[in-house]
Write an enzyme that holds these catalytic residues in place. Structure first.
Site, PDB file in Angstrom:
ATOM      1  N   TYR A  46    -117.181 -61.659 -62.445  1.00  0.00           N
ATOM      2  CA  TYR A  46    -118.634 -61.696 -62.039  1.00  0.00           C
ATOM      3  C   TYR A  46    -118.418 -63.432 -61.866  1.00  0.00           C
ATOM      4  O   TYR A  46    -119.173 -64.603 -62.380  1.00  0.00           O
ATOM      5  CB  TYR A  46    -119.461 -61.933 -62.986  1.00  0.00           C
ATOM      6  N   HIS A 110    -111.757 -51.681 -65.279  1.00  0.00           N
ATOM      7  CA  HIS A 110    -113.559 -52.395 -63.816  1.00  0.00           C
ATOM      8  C   HIS A 110    -113.399 -51.656 -63.138  1.00  0.00           C
ATOM      9  O   HIS A 110    -112.886 -51.912 -62.083  1.00  0.00           O
ATOM     10  CB  HIS A 110    -113.944 -53.304 -63.659  1.00  0.00           C
TER      11      HIS A 110
END
Length: 302
Positions: A46, A110
């Site tokens: 992110y 992830h």
């Protein structure tokens, strides 16, 4: 362990915001903590999210043991993944520095659907080692295809956490069907992320990157405009209330809430405290979706 809301750091990046450094990250976290939602979810993927959150936490008057930090490892860029044990450890150690902490409450792999099963199981071995060392208190996996998350959880058998996104919302309720299945696999915590389906379920058009079909996006927008015009209902608020009722309250499980300002946070808090019956609108929305209800899109290898 978790409060009803976990503040999601996915919005603190350039995908959702042109300049995330201008977002009131400290104020959002401080207000969420004051409301009792002392948990944060982020990822190195992110962009600046981890650094923004880490810097904000340094400025707030909370001891580390008072709040929960979840982050991820393995995804580097849009189409770049490294699930090697060396990189998983490197990523976690980097996250510790960025977040100014000596341990992480949860570390997920992830978006597991983008790599092979053997890579996932090997990376989980490194997370298990980090857990034994006390660096990661809990370990888990995140991703979109709910069936694949269940396949890994069932095969591995030692996951603490599952983070699913876009599958526990007004448009797609598949996560609800998997709650008991995940629990039977020994998963302690099941988190529901992106209850607005990455900006799909709102009165304005979704972000350009949204992977859903154009037909799905057009149908949701059409219904959203009808609700706004004829019933003065903002679809994002309705979807938030739906997820709270059907996940957070029904299953006593957390929602990862992406908010970019204090108003959005307050909207979620208001939805949590709102006792009005919206079932008529839930039913109408899902009925009008027709074949688009529970429609999914491909992700990674699935």
């Amino acid at each position: 362990m978790f409060p009803k809301f976990v503040i999601g750091g996915a919005v603190f990046n350039h995908q959702y915001c042109e300049n995330p450094e201008t977002l009131p990250v400290k104020d959002i976290i401080n207000e969420a903590f004051k409301q009792g939602f002392k948990a944060i979810d982020t990822s190195p993927y992110y962009g600046p999210s981890e650094e923004l959150i880490g810097n904000a936490l340094l400025q707030l008057p909370y001891n580390r043991e008072e709040y929960i930090i979840c982050t991820k490892a393995g995804r580097i860029k849009l189409n770049e993944f490294d699930y090697s044990r060396k990189n998983i450890r490197y990523s976690v150690e980097r996250s510790l520095k960025r977040l100014n902490t000596s341990y992480l409450d949860v570390v997920y792999l992830h978006d597991v659907e983008f790599v092979g099963k053997n890579e996932i199981l090997e990376a989980l071995k490194e997370l298990e080692l980090l857990k034994q060392e006390g660096i990661a208190k809990n370990i888990g996996i995140s991703g979109y295809p709910i069936e694949f998350l269940y396949e890994i959880a069932s095969e591995y058998g030692k996951l603490d956490c599952i983070l699913s996104y876009c599958n526990g919302c007004l448009q797609n309720t598949k996560l609800f069907q998997y709650y008991d299945k995940f629990k039977d696999c020994g998963v302690k915590y099941i988190l529901n992320g992106s209850i607005l389906s990455m900006s799909l379920i709102r009165s304005s058009r979704p972000h350009a990157f949204h992977p859903g079909s154009q037909e799905l996006k057009d149908k949701v927008y059409e219904i959203a405009q009808d609700l706004l015009k004829n019933d003065s209902i903002e679809l994002a608020s309705l979807s938030t209330k739906y997820a709270i009722e059907n996940w957070s309250i029904k299953y006593n499980s957390p929602i990862v809430l992406g908010v970019s300002n204090l108003k959005e946070l307050q909207t979620a808090v208001d939805a949590l405290n709102d006792t009005k019956d919206y079932s008529e609108y839930y039913d109408r929305f899902q009925s009008l979706l027709g074949s688009h209800f529970n429609e999914t899109w491909s992700s990674g290898n699935h």
